[in-house]
Design a protein around this motif. Sequence first.
Motif, PDB file in Angstrom:
ATOM      1  N   GLU A 515       0.833  -1.200   0.000  1.00 42.72           N
ATOM      2  CA  GLU A 515       0.000   0.000   0.000  1.00 42.72           C
ATOM      3  C   GLU A 515       0.869   1.252   0.000  1.00 42.72           C
ATOM      4  O   GLU A 515       1.963   1.263   0.578  1.00 42.72           O
ATOM      5  N   VAL A 516       0.375   2.280  -0.673  1.00 44.70           N
ATOM      6  CA  VAL A 516       1.029   3.588  -0.626  1.00 44.70           C
ATOM      7  C   VAL A 516       0.615   4.262   0.686  1.00 44.70           C
ATOM      8  O   VAL A 516      -0.544   4.609   0.887  1.00 44.70           O
ATOM      9  N   THR A 517       1.565   4.416   1.606  1.00 41.27           N
ATOM     10  CA  THR A 517       1.252   4.994   2.918  1.00 41.27           C
ATOM     11  C   THR A 517       1.535   6.492   2.983  1.00 41.27           C
ATOM     12  O   THR A 517       0.941   7.201   3.784  1.00 41.27           O
ATOM     13  N   VAL A 518       2.463   6.964   2.154  1.00 40.14           N
ATOM     14  CA  VAL A 518       2.752   8.404   2.102  1.00 40.14           C
ATOM     15  C   VAL A 518       2.976   8.801   0.656  1.00 40.14           C
ATOM     16  O   VAL A 518       3.827   8.220  -0.028  1.00 40.14           O
ATOM     17  N   ALA A 519       2.190   9.774   0.179  1.00 40.94           N
ATOM     18  CA  ALA A 519       2.399  10.335  -1.156  1.00 40.94           C
ATOM     19  C   ALA A 519       2.631  11.827  -0.980  1.00 40.94           C
ATOM     20  O   ALA A 519       1.688  12.588  -0.801  1.00 40.94           O
ATOM     21  N   PHE A 520       3.878  12.234  -0.973  1.00 44.29           N
ATOM     22  CA  PHE A 520       4.224  13.617  -0.667  1.00 44.29           C
ATOM     23  C   PHE A 520       3.633  14.574  -1.700  1.00 44.29           C
ATOM     24  O   PHE A 520       3.663  14.292  -2.909  1.00 44.29           O
ATOM     25  N   LYS A 521       3.116  15.715  -1.217  1.00 40.73           N
ATOM     26  CA  LYS A 521       2.551  16.706  -2.128  1.00 40.73           C
ATOM     27  C   LYS A 521       3.602  17.236  -3.096  1.00 40.73           C
ATOM     28  O   LYS A 521       3.275  17.663  -4.200  1.00 40.73           O
ATOM     29  N   THR A 522       4.853  17.225  -2.647  1.00 42.82           N
ATOM     30  CA  THR A 522       5.928  17.696  -3.514  1.00 42.82           C
ATOM     31  C   THR A 522       6.377  16.641  -4.515  1.00 42.82           C
ATOM     32  O   THR A 522       7.276  16.897  -5.309  1.00 42.82           O
ATOM     33  N   LYS A 523       5.780  15.458  -4.467  1.00 44.73           N
ATOM     34  CA  LYS A 523       5.925  14.396  -5.471  1.00 44.73           C
ATOM     35  C   LYS A 523       7.324  13.819  -5.584  1.00 44.73           C
ATOM     36  O   LYS A 523       7.565  12.946  -6.415  1.00 44.73           O
ATOM     37  N   HIS A 524       8.258  14.280  -4.756  1.00 45.59           N
ATOM     38  CA  HIS A 524       9.648  13.854  -4.882  1.00 45.59           C
ATOM     39  C   HIS A 524       9.946  12.554  -4.152  1.00 45.59           C
ATOM     40  O   HIS A 524      11.017  11.979  -4.317  1.00 45.59           O
ATOM     41  N   ALA A 525       9.008  12.122  -3.317  1.00 45.29           N
ATOM     42  CA  ALA A 525       9.245  10.926  -2.509  1.00 45.29           C
ATOM     43  C   ALA A 525       7.924  10.214  -2.279  1.00 45.29           C
ATOM     44  O   ALA A 525       6.847  10.811  -2.390  1.00 45.29           O
ATOM     45  N   ILE A 526       8.046   8.933  -1.953  1.00 43.70           N
ATOM     46  CA  ILE A 526       6.837   8.138  -1.735  1.00 43.70           C
ATOM     47  C   ILE A 526       7.136   7.070  -0.691  1.00 43.70           C
ATOM     48  O   ILE A 526       8.253   6.540  -0.632  1.00 43.70           O
ATOM     49  N   GLY A 527       6.184   6.800   0.176  1.00 43.24           N
ATOM     50  CA  GLY A 527       6.340   5.773   1.201  1.00 43.24           C
ATOM     51  C   GLY A 527       5.417   4.600   0.938  1.00 43.24           C
ATOM     52  O   GLY A 527       4.239   4.794   0.586  1.00 43.24           O
ATOM     53  N   LEU A 528       5.932   3.393   1.082  1.00 42.72           N
ATOM     54  CA  LEU A 528       5.159   2.173   0.843  1.00 42.72           C
ATOM     55  C   LEU A 528       5.250   1.260   2.057  1.00 42.72           C
ATOM     56  O   LEU A 528       6.234   1.295   2.801  1.00 42.72           O
ATOM     57  N   HIS A 539      13.137   8.100  -2.126  1.00 39.33           N
ATOM     58  CA  HIS A 539      13.333   9.553  -2.138  1.00 39.33           C
ATOM     59  C   HIS A 539      14.149   9.923  -3.383  1.00 39.33           C
ATOM     60  O   HIS A 539      15.368   9.741  -3.414  1.00 39.33           O
ATOM     61  N   VAL A 540      13.479  10.459  -4.403  1.00 36.44           N
ATOM     62  CA  VAL A 540      14.147  10.771  -5.670  1.00 36.44           C
ATOM     63  C   VAL A 540      14.950  12.061  -5.528  1.00 36.44           C
ATOM     64  O   VAL A 540      14.397  13.150  -5.378  1.00 36.44           O
ATOM     65  N   GLY A 541      16.277  11.928  -5.580  1.00 35.12           N
ATOM     66  CA  GLY A 541      17.147  13.094  -5.500  1.00 35.12           C
ATOM     67  C   GLY A 541      17.404  13.561  -4.076  1.00 35.12           C
ATOM     68  O   GLY A 541      16.775  13.107  -3.127  1.00 35.12           O
ATOM     69  N   ILE A 542      18.325  14.492  -3.948  1.00 37.79           N
ATOM     70  CA  ILE A 542      18.681  15.068  -2.652  1.00 37.79           C
ATOM     71  C   ILE A 542      18.204  16.515  -2.607  1.00 37.79           C
ATOM     72  O   ILE A 542      18.475  17.295  -3.519  1.00 37.79           O
ATOM     73  N   ASP A 543      17.456  16.855  -1.544  1.00 37.06           N
ATOM     74  CA  ASP A 543      16.899  18.202  -1.351  1.00 37.06           C
ATOM     75  C   ASP A 543      15.906  18.607  -2.439  1.00 37.06           C
ATOM     76  O   ASP A 543      15.590  19.791  -2.604  1.00 37.06           O
ATOM     77  N   THR A 544      15.385  17.632  -3.178  1.00 33.76           N
ATOM     78  CA  THR A 544      14.455  17.945  -4.269  1.00 33.76           C
ATOM     79  C   THR A 544      13.093  18.390  -3.780  1.00 33.76           C
ATOM     80  O   THR A 544      12.251  18.806  -4.582  1.00 33.76           O
ATOM     81  N   VAL A 545      12.871  18.338  -2.466  1.00 32.98           N
ATOM     82  CA  VAL A 545      11.628  18.885  -1.919  1.00 32.98           C
ATOM     83  C   VAL A 545      11.516  20.370  -2.260  1.00 32.98           C
ATOM     84  O   VAL A 545      10.410  20.917  -2.382  1.00 32.98           O
ATOM     85  N   GLN A 546      12.671  21.026  -2.443  1.00 35.20           N
ATOM     86  CA  GLN A 546      12.689  22.454  -2.744  1.00 35.20           C
ATOM     87  C   GLN A 546      12.080  22.766  -4.118  1.00 35.20           C
ATOM     88  O   GLN A 546      11.713  23.904  -4.398  1.00 35.20           O
ATOM     89  N   LEU A 547      11.989  21.754  -4.976  1.00 35.67           N
ATOM     90  CA  LEU A 547      11.404  21.961  -6.311  1.00 35.67           C
ATOM     91  C   LEU A 547       9.887  22.087  -6.246  1.00 35.67           C
ATOM     92  O   LEU A 547       9.250  22.486  -7.225  1.00 35.67           O
ATOM     93  N   ASP A 548       9.313  21.711  -5.090  1.00 32.87           N
ATOM     94  CA  ASP A 548       7.872  21.846  -4.868  1.00 32.87           C
ATOM     95  C   ASP A 548       7.040  21.173  -5.967  1.00 32.87           C
ATOM     96  O   ASP A 548       6.031  21.703  -6.422  1.00 32.87           O
ATOM     97  N   GLY A 549       7.497  19.989  -6.401  1.00 33.13           N
ATOM     98  CA  GLY A 549       6.742  19.204  -7.372  1.00 33.13           C
ATOM     99  C   GLY A 549       7.124  19.429  -8.821  1.00 33.13           C
ATOM    100  O   GLY A 549       6.706  18.661  -9.701  1.00 33.13           O
ATOM    101  N   LYS A 550       7.910  20.470  -9.107  1.00 36.26           N
ATOM    102  CA  LYS A 550       8.322  20.735 -10.485  1.00 36.26           C
ATOM    103  C   LYS A 550       9.232  19.617 -10.979  1.00 36.26           C
ATOM    104  O   LYS A 550      10.103  19.149 -10.259  1.00 36.26           O
ATOM    105  N   HIS A 551       9.020  19.157 -12.165  1.00 31.32           N
ATOM    106  CA  HIS A 551       9.758  18.072 -12.828  1.00 31.32           C
ATOM    107  C   HIS A 551       9.319  16.684 -12.347  1.00 31.32           C
ATOM    108  O   HIS A 551       9.924  15.689 -12.737  1.00 31.32           O
ATOM    109  N   PHE A 552       8.263  16.596 -11.512  1.00 31.41           N
ATOM    110  CA  PHE A 552       7.775  15.306 -11.026  1.00 31.41           C
ATOM    111  C   PHE A 552       6.317  15.096 -11.429  1.00 31.41           C
ATOM    112  O   PHE A 552       5.527  16.048 -11.442  1.00 31.41           O
TER     113      PHE A 552
END
Length: 626
Positions: A515-528, A539-552
């Motif tokens: 099951e998907v337990t966490v789907a981050f609004k910033t789309k850069h990471a996902i928890g299962l 967690h796709v990339g390092i510090d990519t939360v700063q992109l706020d979903g851009k490119h994801f």
Amino acid sequence: MYNELAKKIIKLVGGEGNVHSLVHCATRLRFVLKDESKADTTKLENTDGIITVKRSGGQYQVVIGNDVSQVYQAIGTFTDLTSDSKKADKDQQKSGNMLSRAIDVISSIFAPLLGVMAGAGILKGLLLISDNLGWLDSAGTTYTILYAAADSFFYFLPLLLAVTTARKFNGNIFVALTIAGALLYPTIVTLFEEGTDTSFFGIPVVLMKYASTVLPIIFSIILMSKLENICNRFIHQSVRNFVTPLILLTIMVPVTLIVFGPLGVNIGNGIASGLLAVFNFSPLLFGALLGGGWQLLVIFGVHWGLAPVFINNIAVNGSDPLKPAAAASIFAQTGAALAVMIKTRNKKMKALSGSATITALFGITEPAIYGVTLPLKKPFIAGIIGGAVGGAIIAQAGTKAFASGAPGLLTLPIFYGPGGEGFPGLLIGIAAAFAVSVILTLILGFDDKTETNIDKKETEDTLTLQQNEIISSPLSGRVTALQNVDDPAFASEAMGKGIAIEPTAGKVVSPIDGEVTVAFKTKHAIGLTSDHGAEILIHVGIDTVQLDGKHFTLHVQQGDRVKPGDLLLEFDMEGIKAAGFSLTTPIIITNSSSYISVTRTEAAKVEIGDEVINLMLREITEEKIS
């Protein structure tokens, strides 16, 4: 005990360096984090002493319950997070959308005042009851002294809000208090009461009554804090300590009286008038909506937005007809928790629901909601229905609040006004909310898992504990050790063991059945979470939360069922690189402590579906079965 819990919490939210700010309310530690992906939500939720974790309004909220103030104080013994220091990053207020920022500001300003607000409100209510029943003479000095003790909080509310607002925006608290004091200065009050034409260097000043007001001082201190930063940037430190306050007082007191005073009062009155218009259109409907939906507002933390409205109504009109309906919601969830305690045969749930019932009865519903009714679903729904019924009765009866305070058994006196009008309706409403919730919960029932009633699926799941679990690769690329990742939270394995992959394609798929337990609004990471219990963070990339979903591009939502190979998310590799971010993707087993060992593949390169992590599970335990 509190020190140990406090240290665990700070470690699991990513360390002190990951915290922008921290305040607490009646039950929650309210963090604003720099990077929420560094917080280990799963471990926090599984930590003794923590009820649950919620993300809402730009805040990372750790729900603790009645002991929250002790934990908050313990955090202050080894961090600077509870001090008045200006440690928080200045871009904190810029993060999140406008609604999130507004909720964060309101909750941070009002949360520190909850305790004294409730105490003063109860005392004020008891005095009203004493006067109505003839126990105390309102003209006597005993009553006058006690009433001063109760009403001073509300009369001098601008002073208290000046302190909490200055703390929130890193302003000088003593200058803020002085500005608020000017609004309540006797000469200014006299000018207003006598209707004297007032001007400042020829500029007309429309004086208002500022006792008990909320918005004018908040607006003023926010601007003062910004102006203070500018002054400190250009004024030499040798004279800064007295020149900056001089400038702030000279500018801000007139600006507040000329601009923010009338603006804040009129905005507050306008919002209150709008809600009162809805209430007057149909008290029955309004009460049902607020009584049924109040706990939903609490869950998401947005109930703070109504606090200034309730206070404004009391300040302007002497009473508030909106808030009483929320009391029904409190007693409805209390009833639902009590019904669970009566019906359940699970000893742990019986103990939890029993203690939660008691705390909910006094207005603290989080333990009941997060620990009992919400996880069991049907009792929570029963509570919503009960709250709607009770709220409709209370609003239709014309019940009013005459002081502020969280609704609960001890704060019922705040709803007792002159002659007791509407108070019987309140008692009937909360009784109805309580009774309806109890009856519905007992009728609807819930999934009651007892120690002796383990279904077939549970038995099969526990047997898998003696087997290994293999995690396949969710993406293609070059494998590297987690210790090589340029991020201390991952490299130190503080979040759990695992591997990292340098992707060669911008696609992430599910590595497990689960099951998907966490789907981050910033789309850069996902928890299962796998069907066998492995908790995985990708967690796709390092510090990519700063992109706020851009490119994801996210292809799943929280709660979705997934199987190996299902597409989870896609990302633009070139776009992320061009933005200056590393694509190194950690794959973390966040509950690594549940396993005897977590070993990674020795392969240098992997494709989607290749085996990358081997989990050796602990032996079955009696605690796991129960």
